[in-house]
Design a protein around this motif. Sequence first.
Motif, mmCIF file in Angstrom:
data_model
loop_
_atom_site.group_PDB
_atom_site.id
_atom_site.type_symbol
_atom_site.label_atom_id
_atom_site.label_comp_id
_atom_site.label_asym_id
_atom_site.label_seq_id
_atom_site.Cartn_x
_atom_site.Cartn_y
_atom_site.Cartn_z
ATOM 1 N N HIS A 28 27.824 -101.673 -66.884
ATOM 2 C CA HIS A 28 27.219 -100.600 -67.674
ATOM 3 C C HIS A 28 25.701 -100.626 -67.551
ATOM 4 O O HIS A 28 25.059 -99.582 -67.384
ATOM 5 N N ARG A 29 25.120 -101.833 -67.595
ATOM 6 C CA ARG A 29 23.663 -101.925 -67.532
ATOM 7 C C ARG A 29 23.148 -101.485 -66.168
ATOM 8 O O ARG A 29 22.101 -100.826 -66.075
ATOM 9 N N LEU A 30 23.854 -101.854 -65.110
ATOM 10 C CA LEU A 30 23.451 -101.398 -63.781
ATOM 11 C C LEU A 30 23.416 -99.871 -63.731
ATOM 12 O O LEU A 30 22.500 -99.278 -63.158
ATOM 13 N N GLY A 31 24.417 -99.247 -64.346
ATOM 14 C CA GLY A 31 24.475 -97.784 -64.348
ATOM 15 C C GLY A 31 23.346 -97.166 -65.146
ATOM 16 O O GLY A 31 22.699 -96.205 -64.695
ATOM 17 N N VAL A 32 23.091 -97.703 -66.343
ATOM 18 C CA VAL A 32 22.018 -97.168 -67.193
ATOM 19 C C VAL A 32 20.663 -97.360 -66.516
ATOM 20 O O VAL A 32 19.820 -96.450 -66.507
ATOM 21 N N ALA A 33 20.446 -98.550 -65.945
ATOM 22 C CA ALA A 33 19.171 -98.815 -65.264
ATOM 23 C C ALA A 33 19.002 -97.891 -64.065
ATOM 24 O O ALA A 33 17.911 -97.365 -63.816
ATOM 25 N N GLN A 48 6.125 -119.403 -68.561
ATOM 26 C CA GLN A 48 6.483 -119.362 -67.150
ATOM 27 C C GLN A 48 5.257 -119.093 -66.280
ATOM 28 O O GLN A 48 4.300 -118.453 -66.701
ATOM 29 N N MET A 49 5.311 -119.577 -65.047
ATOM 30 C CA MET A 49 4.262 -119.253 -64.094
ATOM 31 C C MET A 49 4.759 -118.225 -63.085
ATOM 32 O O MET A 49 4.071 -117.903 -62.124
ATOM 33 N N THR A 50 5.958 -117.731 -63.291
ATOM 34 C CA THR A 50 6.513 -116.700 -62.427
ATOM 35 C C THR A 50 6.406 -115.349 -63.119
ATOM 36 O O THR A 50 6.287 -115.277 -64.346
ATOM 37 N N CYS A 51 6.440 -114.274 -62.339
ATOM 38 C CA CYS A 51 6.351 -112.932 -62.943
ATOM 39 C C CYS A 51 7.706 -112.572 -63.547
ATOM 40 O O CYS A 51 8.566 -111.993 -62.887
ATOM 41 N N MET A 52 7.885 -112.924 -64.815
ATOM 42 C CA MET A 52 9.161 -112.691 -65.481
ATOM 43 C C MET A 52 9.531 -111.211 -65.574
ATOM 44 O O MET A 52 10.701 -110.861 -65.429
ATOM 45 N N PRO A 53 8.590 -110.304 -65.829
ATOM 46 C CA PRO A 53 8.977 -108.895 -65.867
ATOM 47 C C PRO A 53 9.650 -108.439 -64.574
ATOM 48 O O PRO A 53 10.618 -107.673 -64.604
ATOM 49 N N LEU A 54 9.153 -108.905 -63.427
ATOM 50 C CA LEU A 54 9.770 -108.546 -62.145
ATOM 51 C C LEU A 54 11.156 -109.165 -62.029
ATOM 52 O O LEU A 54 12.098 -108.530 -61.552
ATOM 53 N N ARG A 55 11.315 -110.402 -62.451
ATOM 54 C CA ARG A 55 12.629 -111.052 -62.397
ATOM 55 C C ARG A 55 13.638 -110.316 -63.281
ATOM 56 O O ARG A 55 14.799 -110.145 -62.909
ATOM 57 N N LEU A 56 13.195 -109.922 -64.467
ATOM 58 C CA LEU A 56 14.089 -109.195 -65.369
ATOM 59 C C LEU A 56 14.423 -107.815 -64.814
ATOM 60 O O LEU A 56 15.546 -107.332 -64.970
ATOM 61 N N ALA A 57 13.451 -107.194 -64.174
ATOM 62 C CA ALA A 57 13.721 -105.915 -63.512
ATOM 63 C C ALA A 57 14.770 -106.110 -62.423
ATOM 64 O O ALA A 57 15.634 -105.251 -62.209
ATOM 65 N N GLY A 58 14.703 -107.251 -61.728
ATOM 66 C CA GLY A 58 15.699 -107.557 -60.710
ATOM 67 C C GLY A 58 17.099 -107.624 -61.290
ATOM 68 O O GLY A 58 18.062 -107.121 -60.699
ATOM 69 N N LEU A 59 17.233 -108.222 -62.469
ATOM 70 C CA LEU A 59 18.556 -108.299 -63.099
ATOM 71 C C LEU A 59 19.114 -106.908 -63.371
ATOM 72 O O LEU A 59 20.330 -106.689 -63.280
ATOM 73 N N ASP A 60 18.235 -105.972 -63.724
ATOM 74 C CA ASP A 60 18.695 -104.612 -64.019
ATOM 75 C C ASP A 60 19.327 -103.933 -62.814
ATOM 76 O O ASP A 60 20.074 -102.964 -62.969
ATOM 77 N N ILE A 61 19.003 -104.398 -61.615
ATOM 78 C CA ILE A 61 19.587 -103.774 -60.421
ATOM 79 C C ILE A 61 20.395 -104.787 -59.597
ATOM 80 O O ILE A 61 20.740 -104.535 -58.446
#
Length: 755
Positions: free
Chosen positions: A161-166, A218-231
């Motif tokens: 469902h989340r993949l579809g909404v994203a 974190q020293m990683t770009c978490m927003p980008l990682r979370l965006a990755g989960l959305d797709i």
Amino acid sequence: EKINDGYCDCPLDGLDEPKTGACAGSMDGGWSGVKPSIDVTQSPTGRFPCRQQKALLLPLSRADDGVCDCCDGSDEPPSSNCKDECGVILAEERAARAKIAMTFAEGSKRRSDGMAEYQQLLRETVDDIEELRFKKMPETRTQLNKVKENMMDMKRKYAIHRLGVARDTYGNLSNGGNTAGFFETMTFNDIKQFIISSCQLAGELVDADTSGADWKRQMTCMPLRLAGLDIGVVWKNENLAEGSAVTVKQLKEEDENDMLELGGLLRLTQADGEGLYLDPSTKLKKKPIENQEHMLDYDHFDDDDYEDHHREMEDYDDDDFLKNHRSEIKKQREKRTRQIQTNKERKSDESNPEVESAILSSAKSTPFYLPRSTFKPRAEALILSIDSMLGLDEDNAVEGEENDAVNQLNIDPMAIQMARGTLSRRLSHIERGEYFASSAVILLDSLQQAMEATEEDQTSALFTMKQLALGTLNYGNIGSEDVAEILYSLIPDYRMSDDHDNACTSHFASLCPPRSQSVTSSSGLSVTYPPSFIITAAEARCEQRDLSSQVCFDVKSDEQTDIPTSIPDGYYNYFVHQSRSEDDYLTESFRPLDFSMTIAELEIEQIALETEISELERNLQDLEGKIGGGDSPKYGADGELYGIRDDCVSLEAGKYEYGVCFFQGATQKEIGSHSSTDLGKWEGMEIHKETGLRVMKWTNGAKCWNGPKRSIEASVTCGRETKILTADEPDTCRYVLAMESHIACDDRFKLQNDL
């Protein structure tokens, strides 16, 4: 050859061994055998029975040997001088037998009572054990498995469902349809730079946020990682030092295991704070600042705090301030310098400086970074100047001397301290942003390589990048005005030329005044680009920023030496950014993604069932321990040890006191002393198969000097109560006890004593 061969072939008369003494009773050989006065027909076992002492059986050699062995003298001829003393002797034997019989009766009863108590406990406990083991625990585990299956199913459904909404949410923003989308005129590399810039900004916002959320370490770009989960894109094994993100996994919607994995990761980000699914190596224990020497403990003050603090310090003059604070601040600086040096040495062992430098250079190459490249050298130079002025720099400060620069310039020391704090904090924001931007370079490069390896078509790859860009804005909490600033710097027709480093051109030249152009949208229509809300946001940004104080990019930081007493926003081109507000256009645009997995009740139920199973397992373990269950029963085959399970006994022997506790330990101590020596831990009890003798053992005690570990063996015979009779040390650190206890009053003892 059988005469005098050392073997008694004729036990009744010993005639074959007259010289060896091999036959019974012979003394130095020469025994002539049974005398004629002895009726051997009464001795079929080769033993002579005393008439009144049935239990006394004498060797035939002791009959008619001149010694009265039987109490009535029946072992000697009538002509002997043996007296009949059976009255006295048999009375003593009867008393001894009566005492043994009484001891056995009492001990046997105690033993039987203890065993009966154990058997009753065993019956009751076994029923409880079987109830737990074969009913309650299987039922609870079945319930738990059902809950887990339901959770797995819900995670899969949620992920799909989340993949579809994203896909719909990001698709609507990136491909405008009748209106312009976000990235109508931008290439793959343009969007890549957009994401890197967004990560830079997200890092700055995170560093300024004092909420202390887990992912902010974190020293990683978490927003980008979370965006990755959305797709469905997952990065693993990110290594900033080596410049790699080894694994890029693109989870497929049609794969149940992929969706279960994605659902689990998404749930982690919601339940416990974003980023917990990452490798521990991506976490920071301290702020990720390259030049932390500019951060001191007082740097949490800023210009806004100055007025309040100044009121409190009205009666505190400048000299007092310098005298009382210089020494402490220098100590802070020395401590921080040592920490930095240690971190640098550790970092040099683990990192590849050339790779890190290349990544950081790439992260700083975006147009959005330009104001930071002007502010950083100026801020660092100012901090050094302020430290020198206050006598904090190690090169110029002279111990015991006052630095008069502050007084000469008529500057409030508290004010420049506040200014220093503001500079330090802004440097910290920028440098955290650099970590995020560097992380984005690594993640996007690895994703691009994965796309090329799978020969993903250009359209699909571009759409993936657009979704990642928008997701980074979403989770980075970046507002429309900041998006406009980044976007305008990258639009091909508006961006500054590549030679901007050598030109005195404002970073906002591409943004202000906002412009638009007519482009063909993805649906083939002619639309105005950028989207109208971006143009509106750009207009607001241009009105907010004071561009009159623009500093050229080629200005050297050492050309201006004035020490400011306050640091305004926009100082040396750097403006502090703010997180997206609730009334921002993007907040509403991302609203469809603002939902979470509804499995909280199942999680609570799972925790409750797991807790219940743990409690049942503890209860089962307690019950089994209560009866001493297992292949080798703790309390013996019949539970005879159950009655002494909590007992301890002791004995004073010589200058020592020996103590043993059943199922626990054994000790030795000098009488009157409070300290003791460990003689071992309870090992168990063995019963000799032939004799029935019980031997208790305590082993693995304290080691003797230059010897073995101490141990105890205790031989147990029948008695009314459990006690130690004797204690001895026949060998170094090996102790032998003689004990008696009712547990030894069994049928074998009764038979052995003809009771």
